[in-house]
Enzyme design. Structure first.
Site, mmCIF file in Angstrom:
data_model
loop_
_atom_site.group_PDB
_atom_site.id
_atom_site.type_symbol
_atom_site.label_atom_id
_atom_site.label_comp_id
_atom_site.label_asym_id
_atom_site.label_seq_id
_atom_site.Cartn_x
_atom_site.Cartn_y
_atom_site.Cartn_z
ATOM 1 N N ASN A 14 0.860 -1.183 0.000
ATOM 2 C CA ASN A 14 0.000 0.000 0.000
ATOM 3 C C ASN A 14 0.901 1.240 0.000
ATOM 4 O O ASN A 14 1.503 1.570 1.021
ATOM 5 C CB ASN A 14 -0.911 -0.002 1.231
ATOM 6 C CG ASN A 14 -1.809 1.231 1.298
ATOM 7 O OD1 ASN A 14 -1.834 2.038 0.366
ATOM 8 N ND2 ASN A 14 -2.533 1.381 2.384
ATOM 9 N N PRO A 15 0.999 1.936 -1.121
ATOM 10 C CA PRO A 15 1.914 3.086 -1.200
ATOM 11 C C PRO A 15 1.360 4.349 -0.535
ATOM 12 O O PRO A 15 2.079 5.336 -0.401
ATOM 13 C CB PRO A 15 2.089 3.301 -2.705
ATOM 14 C CG PRO A 15 0.790 2.834 -3.287
ATOM 15 C CD PRO A 15 0.308 1.709 -2.413
ATOM 16 N N ASP A 55 -2.981 -1.673 9.612
ATOM 17 C CA ASP A 55 -4.041 -2.622 9.944
ATOM 18 C C ASP A 55 -5.105 -2.685 8.857
ATOM 19 O O ASP A 55 -5.702 -3.738 8.619
ATOM 20 C CB ASP A 55 -4.687 -2.236 11.279
ATOM 21 C CG ASP A 55 -3.730 -2.447 12.447
ATOM 22 O OD1 ASP A 55 -2.785 -3.243 12.295
ATOM 23 O OD2 ASP A 55 -3.924 -1.811 13.496
ATOM 24 N N GLY A 56 -5.343 -1.556 8.177
ATOM 25 C CA GLY A 56 -6.332 -1.541 7.099
ATOM 26 C C GLY A 56 -5.913 -2.424 5.939
ATOM 27 O O GLY A 56 -6.730 -3.137 5.359
ATOM 28 N N GLU A 62 -7.732 -5.938 4.556
ATOM 29 C CA GLU A 62 -8.103 -6.145 3.154
ATOM 30 C C GLU A 62 -7.587 -7.494 2.650
ATOM 31 O O GLU A 62 -8.321 -8.256 1.998
ATOM 32 C CB GLU A 62 -7.537 -5.004 2.308
ATOM 33 C CG GLU A 62 -8.016 -5.004 0.878
ATOM 34 C CD GLU A 62 -7.501 -3.807 0.087
ATOM 35 O OE1 GLU A 62 -7.161 -3.992 -1.101
ATOM 36 O OE2 GLU A 62 -7.421 -2.699 0.669
ATOM 37 N N THR A 69 -1.549 2.783 11.978
ATOM 38 C CA THR A 69 -1.690 1.915 13.147
ATOM 39 C C THR A 69 -1.228 0.519 12.767
ATOM 40 O O THR A 69 -1.573 0.005 11.711
ATOM 41 C CB THR A 69 -3.151 1.861 13.634
ATOM 42 O OG1 THR A 69 -3.989 1.407 12.559
ATOM 43 C CG2 THR A 69 -3.615 3.224 14.100
ATOM 44 N N GLY A 82 -10.366 -0.793 12.629
ATOM 45 C CA GLY A 82 -9.976 0.459 12.002
ATOM 46 C C GLY A 82 -10.807 0.864 10.813
ATOM 47 O O GLY A 82 -10.483 1.846 10.141
#
Length: 482
Positions: free
Chosen positions: A76-77, A135-136, A140, A179, A439
């Site tokens: 995830n950039p 955490d997101g 996913e 997070t 989150g």
């Protein structure tokens, strides 16, 4: 390596021609659960002997079947401080290359990119899936992997009583988000190099997963925090201020504390009778946790007795009605640097239960005292307005949903096993809060939650006990060969 070099041996200089050598890379344990890659070079005059050692070490490494050889990596950039791609390329990729791990890297371009991609690729050719982010990003990847396994097995995720198929493809977390609670709670530190080394040596940590449903419709999976009220309000407010970066959580937290909203509703829960511990026994979940192992065995025996449908008797449900500042369900301690013990210090990673924490309506001062307990060693449940239960499933219906005739088991219409007698009826907020699901916001005021024991696995080993003797610690710092 061959070169001429003078070697000092017992005080005398000796000329050693055609010196042969090989280097072994290994994991060295540092302080505070931090791991580092170190190396030692072995020198040898005899080329044949040197090659024998190299061949023997290679054969030993080939026997380590738990170690991954091919990984699928999602980066995830945009998460956190937008450092995910740099962290992977500079700190993680060189270690994977050193350990002869081949990788297929996907840089995500939009929300749910990784989740959608996991439904399309051939996941069975990989030994694991790695997510670089917070955490997101982990959530996913987890939803994509578990969803894919259920789809391939013909399991209907919309059925809240369905027995889900365990996911044997491990997930590795390289922390690079705002997070990193899950990484901190399963490894003991949020450090990309440490997490990468746990992946390389092939660690495996089972993890409980909670499924969230509303009216027989699947909503989300949760592995850390499922919070309504205080933590839900913080998340909802912070989503509007993403431009502030991680600082938005402090701002929204302070704002939510001052607003002091409370919500009325009904909780129904099933006690986790199969577990061997309790939320207040101060027995923290650590590497090789015996409570998780024993609880898994006992739960399997109970499910065998109940049959494949796991039908629980109606008499097992317990009911609580009241006004709450916060309703939190945690499947792990939820520890983080600001709260080293977490929301529930004795919560276990893989015992098939969640700790349900109910914070009833109280004064701002009392609620502040409760929040401050998360930052020290005192018992955070030692308040008259805080209740904690170890559960295997629970349901919540807000008062507004009850008035609108919610049909989630018709809670509130049949009976209430326990009423909030300590707090007389008063004007309560008629609006609903938002659920904070690992989150991510979840706008449903009537939900049904069930814990699935050890549904998935991580490249981790749980938090290791700290060694008290620093001398002994340094002696036992070498972990495994790379």
């Amino acid at each position: 390596t061959e070169f001429n070099k003078k070697q000092r041996n017992i005080g005398r200089w000796q000329k050693m021609a055609k010196l042969h050598a090989f280097t072994v890379y290994y994991v060295k344990k540092a302080r505070n659960h931090r791991w580092r890659c170190s190396n030692v070079t072995f020198w040898c005059v005899d080329e044949h002997l040197c090659n024998q050692w190299i061949q023997a070490l290679k054969e030993l490494l080939e026997m380590q079947k738990s170690r991954p050889k091919q990984l699928l990596v999602y980066i995830n950039p945009y998460g956190g401080k937008r450092q995910g791609k740099r962290i992977y390329e500079q700190k993680v990729a060189p270690l994977f290359s050193l350990a002869s791990i081949s990788t297929d890297v996907v840089i995500t371009e939009h929300a749910n990119h990784a989740k959608d991609n996991l439904f399309e690729v051939n996941i069975y050719k990989y030994d694991g899936v790695v997510c670089v982010g917070g955490d997101g990003m982990f959530s996913e990847v987890m939803h994509g992997l578990i969803g894919r396994m259920q789809k391939d097995s013909g399991i209907d995720q919309n059925n809240p009583k369905a027995s889900l198929v365990q996911c044997n493809i491990r997930i590795g977390i390289i922390p690079a988000g705002s997070t990193d609670c899950i990484c901190y709670s399963t490894v003991g530190i949020s450090d990309p190099v440490t997490s990468a080394l746990h992946i390389i040596v092939g660690d495996c940590q089972p993890l409980d997963v909670s499924s969230v449903h509303h009216n027989n419709t699947f909503l989300k999976y949760s592995v850390s925090l499922l919070g309504y009220g205080f933590y839900g309000d913080i998340l909802k407010d912070s989503e509007k201020k993403r431009w502030m970066g991680p600082m938005r959580y402090d701002y929204s937290g302070f704002k939510t504390f001052l607003s002091h909203h409370y919500y009325e509703g009904t909780i129904a829960y099933q006690p986790a009778k199969h577990t061997h511990g309790s939320p207040r026994d101060k027995e923290s979940c650590r590497t090789g946790c015996c409570i998780c192992k024993e609880s898994e065995k006992q739960l399997a025996e109970q499910q065998k007795e109940c049959g494949l449908n796991h039908e629980e008797g109606e008499e097992e449900w317990k009911f609580i009605k009241g006004k709450f500042l916060a309703i939190n369900a945690v499947s792990m301690s939820c520890a983080c640097p600001r709260s080293p013990k977490g929301l529930s210090p004795a919560a276990h990673l893989a015992d098939g239960s969640a700790d349900l924490i109910l914070v009833r309506k109280c004064s701002r001062f009392d609620f502040l005292r409760y929040l401050l307990r998360h930052t020290n060693q005192d018992d955070q449940f030692d308040f008259p307005f805080v209740d904690v239960y170890r559960v295997k499933s629970f349901q919540f219906t807000s008062k507004l949903s009850e008035d609108n005739e919610s049909n989630v088991m018709d809670i509130g219409k049949k009976r209430f096993g326990q009423f909030c007698r300590d707090h007389p009826a008063c004007c309560c907020n008629i609006v609903n809060s938002t659920w904070n699901c690992d989150g991510e916001t979840l706008d449903s005021s009537a939900i049904e939650v069930r814990v699935h024991c050890q549904l998935m696995k991580l490249f981790a080993r749980g938090i290791e006990e700290k060694c008290k003797d620093e001398a002994a610690y340094s002696q036992s710092s070498i972990e495994q060969l790379l």
